[in-house]
Design an enzyme around this catalytic site. Structure first.
Site, PDB file in Angstrom:
ATOM      1  N   ASP A 103     -79.151  18.350  18.306  1.00  0.00           N
ATOM      2  CA  ASP A 103     -77.879  18.851  17.778  1.00  0.00           C
ATOM      3  C   ASP A 103     -76.799  18.861  18.850  1.00  0.00           C
ATOM      4  O   ASP A 103     -77.045  19.305  19.982  1.00  0.00           O
ATOM      5  CB  ASP A 103     -78.057  20.314  17.327  1.00  0.00           C
ATOM      6  CG  ASP A 103     -77.991  20.482  15.826  1.00  0.00           C
ATOM      7  OD1 ASP A 103     -77.530  19.554  15.132  1.00  0.00           O
ATOM      8  OD2 ASP A 103     -78.419  21.549  15.351  1.00  0.00           O
ATOM      9  N   GLU A 154     -77.215  20.871   3.537  1.00  0.00           N
ATOM     10  CA  GLU A 154     -77.723  22.236   3.645  1.00  0.00           C
ATOM     11  C   GLU A 154     -77.095  23.147   2.598  1.00  0.00           C
ATOM     12  O   GLU A 154     -75.859  23.222   2.475  1.00  0.00           O
ATOM     13  CB  GLU A 154     -77.436  22.782   5.064  1.00  0.00           C
ATOM     14  CG  GLU A 154     -77.926  24.213   5.251  1.00  0.00           C
ATOM     15  CD  GLU A 154     -78.038  24.631   6.715  1.00  0.00           C
ATOM     16  OE1 GLU A 154     -77.852  23.789   7.620  1.00  0.00           O
ATOM     17  OE2 GLU A 154     -78.326  25.819   6.945  1.00  0.00           O
ATOM     18  N   GLU A 192     -71.932  18.272  12.769  1.00  0.00           N
ATOM     19  CA  GLU A 192     -71.595  18.909  11.492  1.00  0.00           C
ATOM     20  C   GLU A 192     -70.153  18.608  11.103  1.00  0.00           C
ATOM     21  O   GLU A 192     -69.242  18.889  11.886  1.00  0.00           O
ATOM     22  CB  GLU A 192     -71.764  20.433  11.608  1.00  0.00           C
ATOM     23  CG  GLU A 192     -73.161  20.872  11.969  1.00  0.00           C
ATOM     24  CD  GLU A 192     -73.311  22.400  12.030  1.00  0.00           C
ATOM     25  OE1 GLU A 192     -72.339  23.137  11.733  1.00  0.00           O
ATOM     26  OE2 GLU A 192     -74.412  22.857  12.385  1.00  0.00           O
ATOM     27  N   ASP A 214     -79.391  23.663  16.829  1.00  0.00           N
ATOM     28  CA  ASP A 214     -78.720  24.799  17.476  1.00  0.00           C
ATOM     29  C   ASP A 214     -79.139  26.109  16.799  1.00  0.00           C
ATOM     30  O   ASP A 214     -78.751  27.194  17.229  1.00  0.00           O
ATOM     31  CB  ASP A 214     -77.200  24.614  17.542  1.00  0.00           C
ATOM     32  CG  ASP A 214     -76.559  24.440  16.185  1.00  0.00           C
ATOM     33  OD1 ASP A 214     -77.265  24.511  15.160  1.00  0.00           O
ATOM     34  OD2 ASP A 214     -75.322  24.247  16.134  1.00  0.00           O
ATOM     35  N   SER A 215     -79.982  26.012  15.770  1.00  0.00           N
ATOM     36  CA  SER A 215     -80.648  27.199  15.211  1.00  0.00           C
ATOM     37  C   SER A 215     -81.422  27.936  16.308  1.00  0.00           C
ATOM     38  O   SER A 215     -81.773  29.102  16.141  1.00  0.00           O
ATOM     39  CB  SER A 215     -81.612  26.795  14.087  1.00  0.00           C
ATOM     40  OG  SER A 215     -82.470  25.761  14.521  1.00  0.00           O
ATOM     41  N   LYS A 254     -77.010  14.840  16.172  1.00  0.00           N
ATOM     42  CA  LYS A 254     -76.530  15.340  14.863  1.00  0.00           C
ATOM     43  C   LYS A 254     -75.253  16.141  15.084  1.00  0.00           C
ATOM     44  O   LYS A 254     -75.155  16.904  16.039  1.00  0.00           O
ATOM     45  CB  LYS A 254     -77.598  16.210  14.195  1.00  0.00           C
ATOM     46  CG  LYS A 254     -77.133  16.822  12.865  1.00  0.00           C
ATOM     47  CD  LYS A 254     -78.263  17.423  12.060  1.00  0.00           C
ATOM     48  CE  LYS A 254     -78.631  18.835  12.444  1.00  0.00           C
ATOM     49  NZ  LYS A 254     -77.515  19.811  12.356  1.00  0.00           N
TER      50      LYS A 254
HETATM   51  O1  KIV Z   1     -79.833  23.861  13.710  1.00  0.00           O
HETATM   52  C1  KIV Z   1     -80.666  23.550  12.849  1.00  0.00           C
HETATM   53  O2  KIV Z   1     -81.847  23.894  12.921  1.00  0.00           O
HETATM   54  C2  KIV Z   1     -80.201  22.753  11.714  1.00  0.00           C
HETATM   55  C3  KIV Z   1     -81.120  22.626  10.540  1.00  0.00           C
HETATM   56  C4  KIV Z   1     -81.169  23.900   9.795  1.00  0.00           C
HETATM   57  C5  KIV Z   1     -80.761  21.491   9.661  1.00  0.00           C
HETATM   58  O3  KIV Z   1     -79.126  22.247  11.743  1.00  0.00           O
END
Ligand code: KIV
Length: 264
Positions: A84, A181, A114, A45-46, A112
């Site tokens: 994500d 992280e 969090e 989600d970056s 993934k």
């Molecule tokens: O969203 C993302 O790119 C991430 C990485 C920084 C691990 O969660």
């Protein structure tokens, strides 16, 4: 190289081989990263920050991640594809199952999410429903408003112990990979030793079983400055595939991340 699965990554940890991963959002970059031999790609989600220019990851939607996952899938032959679950898309187990189905059907091999203890039941439910799960502890960017900024986590001993407990709890619930992280190197080592699944660090020192970088940071094309924990591999090589080969090599040898990319 043959197709990489969660079992491949577990075997790599067990054999003491380092795992190199990177974010990807489209087929063209994904193809180059796959050719370079990257082990896993994350549709993070970056993308809210590096593609959309937002100031954090909160505006990203499941539809955004699905779209970019399907693009990446088209560029990948070998790497494991991880997608994500964005902010508030896994607030309840039922919501998580529905959104994970969308990500897996868009081409992900794993999702993934969090967080720690509050996710144990959700992780168990996903694994029971055949969805492989990657955890994410430390500076979890979706909690930026709770943390009061993008700050290193786990520096005090209570918080550090809580993170170790959450890592073990998530492993028991069924996660098969864990991103750590922006935490002190010593804590990353303690977590890596406490679990038997592979840990993947970003700003967590060279003691984890593998590394992940946001591709824009690794290639020096993020707007704003490159974070302390990253390195511009493109500037050193002048070629994207070679930049990623250098990243993989330096993760393997332990040269990256160095102390200058890590926190105490
Ligand atoms: O969203 C993302 O790119 C991430 C990485 C920084 C691990 O969660």
């Amino acid at each position: 190289m043959s197709r990489i699965t969660v079992s491949t990554l577990q075997k790599m940890k067990d054999a003491g081989e380092k795992i190199s991963t990177i974010t990807a959002y489209d087929a063209s970059f994904a193809r180059q990263f796959d050719n370079a031999g990257i082990h896993a790609m994350l549709i993070g989600d970056s993308l809210g920050m590096v593609l959309q220019g937002q100031s954090d990851t909160l505006p990203v939607t499941v539809e955004d991640i699905c779209y970019h996952t399907s693009c990446v899938r088209n560029g990948v032959d070998n790497a494991l594809v991880i997608a994500d679950l964005p902010f508030m898309s896994y607030a309840t187990p039922e919501q998580t199952y529905a959104n994970s189905a969308k990500l897996m059907q868009a081409g992900a091999n794993m999702v993934k999410l969090e967080g720690g203890a509050w996710l144990y039941d959700t992780v168990r439910g996903l694994v029971d429903r055949s969805v492989p799960v990657c955890g994410h502890l430390g500076l979890t960017p979706q909690s930026v408003n709770v943390f009061g900024g993008f700050k290193v986590q786990g520096r005090d001993s209570d918080k550090a112990q809580q993170m170790i407990d959450h890592a073990k709890g998530l492993e028991q619930a069924g996660i098969q990979l864990l991103v750590l992280e922006c935490i002190p190197t010593e804590l990353a080592k303690a977590i890596t030793d406490a679990v038997s699944i592979p840990t993947i660090g970003i700003g967590a020192g060279n003691v984890t079983d593998g590394q992940i970088l946001v591709m824009h940071d690794a290639l020096g094309i993020s707007f704003g400055k490159i974070p302390k924990f990253s390195r511009n591999f493109l500037a050193e090589t002048g070629n994207i595939e070679k930049a990623v080969e250098l990243y993989i090599n330096d993760v393997n040898t332990g040269a990256f991340p160095g102390p200058e990319h890590s926190f105490s």
